[in-house]
Write a protein that holds these residues in place. Structure first.
Motif, PDB file in Angstrom:
ATOM      1  N   GLY A 157      41.355 -19.341 -35.543  1.00 43.14           N
ATOM      2  CA  GLY A 157      41.584 -18.749 -34.230  1.00 43.14           C
ATOM      3  C   GLY A 157      40.566 -17.681 -33.924  1.00 43.14           C
ATOM      4  N   GLU A 158      41.046 -16.554 -33.375  1.00 42.46           N
ATOM      5  CA  GLU A 158      40.141 -15.467 -32.981  1.00 42.46           C
ATOM      6  C   GLU A 158      39.673 -14.724 -34.220  1.00 42.46           C
ATOM      7  N   VAL A 159      38.377 -14.690 -34.390  1.00 41.98           N
ATOM      8  CA  VAL A 159      37.799 -13.946 -35.521  1.00 41.98           C
ATOM      9  C   VAL A 159      36.601 -13.161 -35.020  1.00 41.98           C
ATOM     10  N   GLY A 160      36.140 -12.267 -35.856  1.00 42.83           N
ATOM     11  CA  GLY A 160      34.874 -11.600 -35.572  1.00 42.83           C
ATOM     12  C   GLY A 160      33.867 -12.114 -36.588  1.00 42.83           C
ATOM     13  N   VAL A 161      32.641 -12.298 -36.164  1.00 43.53           N
ATOM     14  CA  VAL A 161      31.623 -12.832 -37.069  1.00 43.53           C
ATOM     15  C   VAL A 161      31.455 -11.976 -38.317  1.00 43.53           C
ATOM     16  N   PRO A 162      31.379 -10.639 -38.210  1.00 43.06           N
ATOM     17  CA  PRO A 162      31.221  -9.826 -39.425  1.00 43.06           C
ATOM     18  C   PRO A 162      32.342 -10.055 -40.432  1.00 43.06           C
ATOM     19  N   ALA A 163      33.596 -10.009 -39.982  1.00 49.57           N
ATOM     20  CA  ALA A 163      34.714 -10.190 -40.915  1.00 49.57           C
ATOM     21  C   ALA A 163      34.694 -11.591 -41.495  1.00 49.57           C
ATOM     22  N   LEU A 164      34.358 -12.557 -40.664  1.00 51.63           N
ATOM     23  CA  LEU A 164      34.314 -13.947 -41.110  1.00 51.63           C
ATOM     24  C   LEU A 164      33.309 -14.131 -42.243  1.00 51.63           C
ATOM     25  N   LEU A 165      32.217 -13.378 -42.179  1.00 49.52           N
ATOM     26  CA  LEU A 165      31.177 -13.524 -43.187  1.00 49.52           C
ATOM     27  C   LEU A 165      31.443 -12.690 -44.441  1.00 49.52           C
ATOM     28  N   GLY A 166      32.544 -11.947 -44.434  1.00 51.27           N
ATOM     29  CA  GLY A 166      32.917 -11.224 -45.646  1.00 51.27           C
ATOM     30  C   GLY A 166      32.671  -9.733 -45.624  1.00 51.27           C
ATOM     31  N   ALA A 167      32.445  -9.168 -44.465  1.00 56.10           N
ATOM     32  CA  ALA A 167      32.254  -7.718 -44.394  1.00 56.10           C
ATOM     33  C   ALA A 167      33.604  -7.016 -44.511  1.00 56.10           C
ATOM     34  N   LYS A 168      33.579  -5.747 -44.915  1.00 58.22           N
ATOM     35  CA  LYS A 168      34.813  -5.011 -45.175  1.00 58.22           C
ATOM     36  C   LYS A 168      35.220  -4.109 -44.023  1.00 58.22           C
ATOM     37  N   ASP A 169      34.248  -3.385 -43.475  1.00 59.75           N
ATOM     38  CA  ASP A 169      34.588  -2.366 -42.475  1.00 59.75           C
ATOM     39  C   ASP A 169      33.822  -2.561 -41.177  1.00 59.75           C
ATOM     40  N   ASP A 170      34.369  -1.926 -40.143  1.00 64.77           N
ATOM     41  CA  ASP A 170      33.715  -2.021 -38.843  1.00 64.77           C
ATOM     42  C   ASP A 170      32.826  -0.823 -38.547  1.00 64.77           C
ATOM     43  N   SER A 171      32.737   0.099 -39.475  1.00 62.39           N
ATOM     44  CA  SER A 171      31.846   1.246 -39.245  1.00 62.39           C
ATOM     45  C   SER A 171      31.316   1.754 -40.570  1.00 62.39           C
ATOM     46  N   GLY A 172      30.223   2.465 -40.475  1.00 60.52           N
ATOM     47  CA  GLY A 172      29.626   3.011 -41.683  1.00 60.52           C
ATOM     48  C   GLY A 172      28.568   4.010 -41.309  1.00 60.52           C
ATOM     49  N   THR A 173      28.136   4.808 -42.272  1.00 64.17           N
ATOM     50  CA  THR A 173      27.144   5.845 -42.014  1.00 64.17           C
ATOM     51  C   THR A 173      25.973   5.691 -42.963  1.00 64.17           C
ATOM     52  N   ASP A 174      24.781   5.541 -42.387  1.00 62.74           N
ATOM     53  CA  ASP A 174      23.561   5.483 -43.186  1.00 62.74           C
ATOM     54  C   ASP A 174      23.020   6.889 -43.362  1.00 62.74           C
TER      55      ASP A 174
END
Lengths: 345, 188
Positions: A181-198
């Protein structure tokens, strides 16, 4: 909306009726251009230069608009930065990655091929559609020491510490695929979080009179990041069996990326150069994607570019580049043209 | 009466011989190398003695000078004193006309400034000159020169070099020689 407003500002700022003492007193081109995440630097990587034309006594601002077209992935990045007293730089960039429907179709096809033998065909037919992955990048840069342009009597570079806080807006939603169903590409590819700090450290040195009387700029950047594909594919790694919910593996560590630039002034207003930027390759060898037949779908390579920049005045600059981003999902060779324009105020 | 005249003459002669001897000794003293005296003084108050031309720059060498493999000095490449005089003259004129920095030159002896700048650049570029003006720090002390002002002058000189036909390659070397003076000129 913001995108069109910025284009208009950037183009209008090149026109004559602007205050006499703006955009600032720095020497032409010594604020760099804007990299696609909003910091002053080259096209791919941030430099230790503070953006804009403001000297130690002044405040300067810039606005930029960048388009990078690699066929299945088209990145539009735009934003602005403020340089305070040649010491602090604050920036904001909005990124919009258009993902061609062929990528979604490829994902859907892989899902159907892998899961039909196991759990039967998908319930509803889904027409693959192109999708968008959007990200906001908030940047802060602090010049620590050194004078890249004027300290010609020493090899000591100008060094700056920078932070880029990134928020992916389409992490777990935005596209529809069979079975899930509804997914986001990042989560689908195995990413953990929606934000981060470089966190990054840049060292920049300009050498006047070298080679053969020209001007050479060299930059090295070290970046600690949890971002996948600059954050466009999320942050960290968390692989979950989509059918059972079982956690398969996780990686929340920061990885070190290395970035470098070299630029040569052919004339006072024409600069050519090249850059490279390594990536963390956190999402390669992904077991769930492996079940779909492509464990390295989200593998990352070192990105690089060759560019030519034209800086006709302090108010306006344009950069044309050929960029190779390496592998992106379903597009193993993601290369294409990059165009960026910047205005200074 | 006759004995007085010769004694006056004799005194006058003696006086003039002594005067001449004094003058001669003074001029000889000036021609003597004062280094030993200065060294002695330095040992007393810890002030480093300066040699002629030391004030031309506040640094050792530029990166491009350390890397270069050139046969000719920059002075020769530029075309000697004449070229330097041309762009220094124009550079100072543009600086004086720039509303951002004009006020710094309100009480300046401009012809003298031009001569000093020519000597300085000539020396830095490897020419047969010795800059005998003040050091950059001394010359700009208390003037309140900002980074923005320093760069305005750099731009005036870039414009002057371009208008007098100095090629980009030589312009950058001149800039490399002048750029490191920034910390001495700009007030902390």
């Amino acid at each position: 909306m913001l995108r069109y407003l910025l284009i208009a500002i950037v183009l209008l700022a090149g026109s004559p009726p602007v205050q006499a003492d703006r955009p600032g007193s720095k020497l032409l081109a010594t604020g760099g251009v804007t990299q696609f995440e909003g910091a002053a630097g080259g096209g791919l990587t941030p430099w230790a230069l503070i953006g804009g034309y403001g000297t130690r006594e002044e405040i300067g601002a810039t606005a930029f608009f960048t388009l990078l077209d690699t066929d299945d992935y088209v990145l539009d990045s735009h934003g602005f930065a403020v340089g305070l007293y040649d010491r602090v730089e604050l920036s904001y960039a909005r990124q919009d990655l258009d993902v061609d429907r062929s990528v979604i179709a490829g994902t859907a096809g892989a899902l159907v091929r892998a899961l039909t033998p196991l759990i039967g065909p998908p319930q509803n037919a889904v027409t693959p559609r192109s999708t968008s992955i959007r990200q906001d990048v908030y940047g802060f840069k602090l010049k620590l020491f050194g004078d890249a342009v004027y300290a010609q009597d020493t090899w000591l570079p100008q060094v700056a510490l920078g932070v880029q806080h990134k928020r992916n807006r389409d992490f777990d939603a935005g596209t529809v695929v069979p079975y899930l169903g509804e997914v986001g590409v990042p989560a689908l590819l195995g990413a953990k979080d929606d934000s981060g700090t470089d966190l990054y450290l840049s060292a920049t040195k300009v050498i006047l009179g070298v080679p053969a009387g020209r001007i050479l700029l060299l930059n090295g950047t070290l970046r600690a990041t949890r971002a996948n594909a600059y954050g466009l594919l999320g942050f960290g790694r968390r692989v979950v069996n989509p059918l059972t919910g079982q956690l398969l593996d996780e990686d929340d560590d920061y990885a070190l990326e290395v970035e470098g630039s070299a630029a040569l002034f052919l004339s006072p207003s024409v600069v050519i150069g090249g850059e490279f930027r390594t990536q963390s390759d956190r999402l390669s060898n992904q077991p769930v994607l492996g079940l779909l037949g492509a464990p390295d779908l989200a593998e990352e390579d070192t990105a690089w570019d060759l560019f030519i920049a034209w800086v006709p005045s302090k108010r306006f600059s344009a950069t044309l580049a050929y960029v190779d981003l390496g592998n992106l999902p379903f597009q193993p060779k993601s290369d294409g043209w990059y165009l960026s324009v910047q205005s200074a105020f | 009466m006759n004995t007085e005249a010769p004694s006056i003459l004799l005194r006058a002669l003696l006086g003039s011989i002594i005067a001449a001897a004094l003058l001669l000794s003074l001029s000889v003293a000036r021609a003597v190398d004062p280094t030993a005296i200065e060294q002695a003084m330095a040992d007393v108050d810890g002030v480093a003695p300066t040699r002629p031309g030391d004030n031309a720059k506040n640094y050792d060498t530029t990166i491009y000078e350390r890397l270069r493999r050139e046969d000719r000095t920059l002075y020769a490449q530029l075309g000697g004193r004449k070229t330097i005089e041309r762009f220094v003259g124009l550079g100072v004129d543009y600086s004086v006309a720039d509303p951002r920095i004009a006020h710094f030159f309100a009480d300046t002896n401009l012809p003298l400034l031009k001569v000093l700048l020519v000597e300085q650049i000539c020396q830095l570029a490897g020419g047969p000159c010795v800059y005998e003006g003040r050091s950059m720090a001394e010359a700009h002390a208390g003037m309140g020169v900002g980074e923005n002002h320093f760069i305005a002058l750099v731009e005036a000189f870039q414009r002057a070099m371009r208008e007098t036909g100095v090629p980009f390659e030589q312009e950058n070397k001149v800039l490399a020689l002048l750029a490191p003076m920034k910390p001495a000129v700009v007030q902390p």
